[in-house]
Design a protein around this motif. Structure first.
Motif, PDB file in Angstrom:
ATOM      1  N   VAL A   8       0.731  -1.117   0.287  1.00 54.00           N
ATOM      2  CA  VAL A   8      -0.222   0.039   0.164  1.00 54.00           C
ATOM      3  C   VAL A   8       0.493   1.336  -0.089  1.00 54.00           C
ATOM      4  O   VAL A   8       1.423   1.423   1.032  1.00 54.00           O
ATOM      5  CB  VAL A   8      -0.898  -0.105   0.737  1.00 54.00           C
ATOM      6  CG1 VAL A   8      -1.585   1.092   0.931  1.00 54.00           C
ATOM      7  CG2 VAL A   8      -1.954  -1.208   1.051  1.00 54.00           C
ATOM      8  N   ARG A  10      -0.482   4.249  -0.425  1.00 50.38           N
ATOM      9  CA  ARG A  10      -1.338   5.600  -0.170  1.00 50.38           C
ATOM     10  C   ARG A  10      -2.816   5.541   0.226  1.00 50.38           C
ATOM     11  O   ARG A  10      -2.908   4.047  -0.477  1.00 50.38           O
ATOM     12  CB  ARG A  10      -0.970   7.031  -0.665  1.00 50.38           C
ATOM     13  CG  ARG A  10      -1.227   7.089  -2.112  1.00 50.38           C
ATOM     14  CD  ARG A  10      -1.063   7.942  -1.873  1.00 50.38           C
ATOM     15  NE  ARG A  10      -1.080   8.621  -4.497  1.00 50.38           N
ATOM     16  CZ  ARG A  10      -0.291   8.199  -4.476  1.00 50.38           C
ATOM     17  NH1 ARG A  10       0.821   7.231  -4.184  1.00 50.38           N
ATOM     18  NH2 ARG A  10      -0.549   8.729  -6.471  1.00 50.38           N
ATOM     19  N   TYR A  11      -3.196   5.668   0.530  1.00 49.47           N
ATOM     20  CA  TYR A  11      -5.096   5.996   0.971  1.00 49.47           C
ATOM     21  C   TYR A  11      -5.489   7.068   1.239  1.00 49.47           C
ATOM     22  O   TYR A  11      -4.637   7.463   2.338  1.00 49.47           O
ATOM     23  CB  TYR A  11      -5.241   4.434   1.829  1.00 49.47           C
ATOM     24  CG  TYR A  11      -4.813   4.906   3.136  1.00 49.47           C
ATOM     25  CD1 TYR A  11      -5.622   5.595   4.182  1.00 49.47           C
ATOM     26  CD2 TYR A  11      -3.396   4.134   3.832  1.00 49.47           C
ATOM     27  CE1 TYR A  11      -5.140   5.550   5.516  1.00 49.47           C
ATOM     28  CE2 TYR A  11      -3.451   4.497   5.383  1.00 49.47           C
ATOM     29  CZ  TYR A  11      -4.220   4.629   6.304  1.00 49.47           C
ATOM     30  OH  TYR A  11      -3.714   5.174   6.937  1.00 49.47           O
ATOM     31  N   ASP A  12      -6.968   7.260   1.487  1.00 50.99           N
ATOM     32  CA  ASP A  12      -7.400   8.427   1.072  1.00 50.99           C
ATOM     33  C   ASP A  12      -8.730   7.999   1.637  1.00 50.99           C
ATOM     34  O   ASP A  12      -9.628   7.015   0.548  1.00 50.99           O
ATOM     35  CB  ASP A  12      -7.581   9.437  -0.144  1.00 50.99           C
ATOM     36  CG  ASP A  12      -8.377  10.430   0.536  1.00 50.99           C
ATOM     37  OD1 ASP A  12      -7.848  11.242   1.853  1.00 50.99           O
ATOM     38  OD2 ASP A  12      -8.938  11.609   0.194  1.00 50.99           O
ATOM     39  N   VAL A  13      -9.778   8.535   2.315  1.00 52.51           N
ATOM     40  CA  VAL A  13     -10.895   7.413   2.788  1.00 52.51           C
ATOM     41  C   VAL A  13     -11.439   8.834   3.215  1.00 52.51           C
ATOM     42  O   VAL A  13     -11.239   9.989   4.382  1.00 52.51           O
ATOM     43  CB  VAL A  13     -10.740   6.874   4.624  1.00 52.51           C
ATOM     44  CG1 VAL A  13     -12.113   6.429   4.170  1.00 52.51           C
ATOM     45  CG2 VAL A  13      -9.651   5.628   4.417  1.00 52.51           C
ATOM     46  N   ALA A  28     -13.209   5.664  -1.001  1.00 51.56           N
ATOM     47  CA  ALA A  28     -11.559   4.730  -0.568  1.00 51.56           C
ATOM     48  C   ALA A  28     -11.032   5.013  -1.426  1.00 51.56           C
ATOM     49  O   ALA A  28     -11.743   4.440  -2.456  1.00 51.56           O
ATOM     50  CB  ALA A  28     -11.524   3.939   0.621  1.00 51.56           C
ATOM     51  N   THR A  29     -10.155   5.573  -1.949  1.00 51.03           N
ATOM     52  CA  THR A  29      -9.223   5.295  -2.427  1.00 51.03           C
ATOM     53  C   THR A  29      -7.628   4.789  -2.274  1.00 51.03           C
ATOM     54  O   THR A  29      -7.107   5.641  -1.135  1.00 51.03           O
ATOM     55  CB  THR A  29      -8.507   7.217  -3.166  1.00 51.03           C
ATOM     56  OG1 THR A  29     -10.292   7.992  -3.576  1.00 51.03           O
ATOM     57  CG2 THR A  29      -7.988   6.732  -4.517  1.00 51.03           C
ATOM     58  N   LEU A  30      -6.963   4.064  -3.164  1.00 57.59           N
ATOM     59  CA  LEU A  30      -6.280   3.142  -2.742  1.00 57.59           C
ATOM     60  C   LEU A  30      -5.829   3.097  -3.320  1.00 57.59           C
ATOM     61  O   LEU A  30      -5.507   2.453  -4.600  1.00 57.59           O
ATOM     62  CB  LEU A  30      -6.028   1.569  -1.861  1.00 57.59           C
ATOM     63  CG  LEU A  30      -7.818   1.139  -0.946  1.00 57.59           C
ATOM     64  CD1 LEU A  30      -7.108  -0.211  -0.892  1.00 57.59           C
ATOM     65  CD2 LEU A  30      -7.243   1.349  -0.057  1.00 57.59           C
ATOM     66  N   SER A  31      -4.137   3.085  -3.494  1.00 61.24           N
ATOM     67  CA  SER A  31      -2.551   2.938  -3.975  1.00 61.24           C
ATOM     68  C   SER A  31      -1.767   2.051  -4.350  1.00 61.24           C
ATOM     69  O   SER A  31      -1.332   1.707  -2.834  1.00 61.24           O
ATOM     70  CB  SER A  31      -2.051   4.607  -4.252  1.00 61.24           C
ATOM     71  OG  SER A  31      -2.768   5.546  -4.737  1.00 61.24           O
ATOM     72  N   LEU A  32      -1.719   0.744  -4.629  1.00 66.24           N
ATOM     73  CA  LEU A  32      -1.162  -0.292  -4.545  1.00 66.24           C
ATOM     74  C   LEU A  32      -0.043  -0.736  -5.409  1.00 66.24           C
ATOM     75  O   LEU A  32      -0.338  -0.693  -6.102  1.00 66.24           O
ATOM     76  CB  LEU A  32      -2.393  -1.217  -4.616  1.00 66.24           C
ATOM     77  CG  LEU A  32      -3.482  -1.260  -2.913  1.00 66.24           C
ATOM     78  CD1 LEU A  32      -4.710  -2.453  -3.822  1.00 66.24           C
ATOM     79  CD2 LEU A  32      -3.382  -1.328  -1.811  1.00 66.24           C
TER      80      LEU A  32
END
Length: 70
Positions: A8, A10-13, A28-32
């Protein structure tokens, strides 16, 4: 089945409470990054969320992606 191996980045919730409906809307936005090694590729990403949660949209690199909920 092969174990998942994702990092992971970064993430934004974002959550919006809706008291009258006794609900919350969450985005929720996840960058994986796929860390799978030895020439194997991961074709699935399993996210465990509350059984009452409802996913309405999934985007992969900005494009709508297929998903299933159990």
């Amino acid at each position: 089945a092969q174990a998942q191996d994702f990092e992971v980045l970064r993430y934004d919730v974002t959550a919006s409470l809706q008291p009258a409906a006794n609900a919350v809307e969450v985005k929720a936005t996840l960058s994986l990054v796929n860390q799978t090694t030895q020439g194997l590729s991961a074709t699935e990403l399993i996210l465990r969320i509350n059984k009452d949660a409802r996913v309405t949209t999934l985007l992969l690199n900005g494009a709508t992606a297929e998903f299933s909920q159990k």
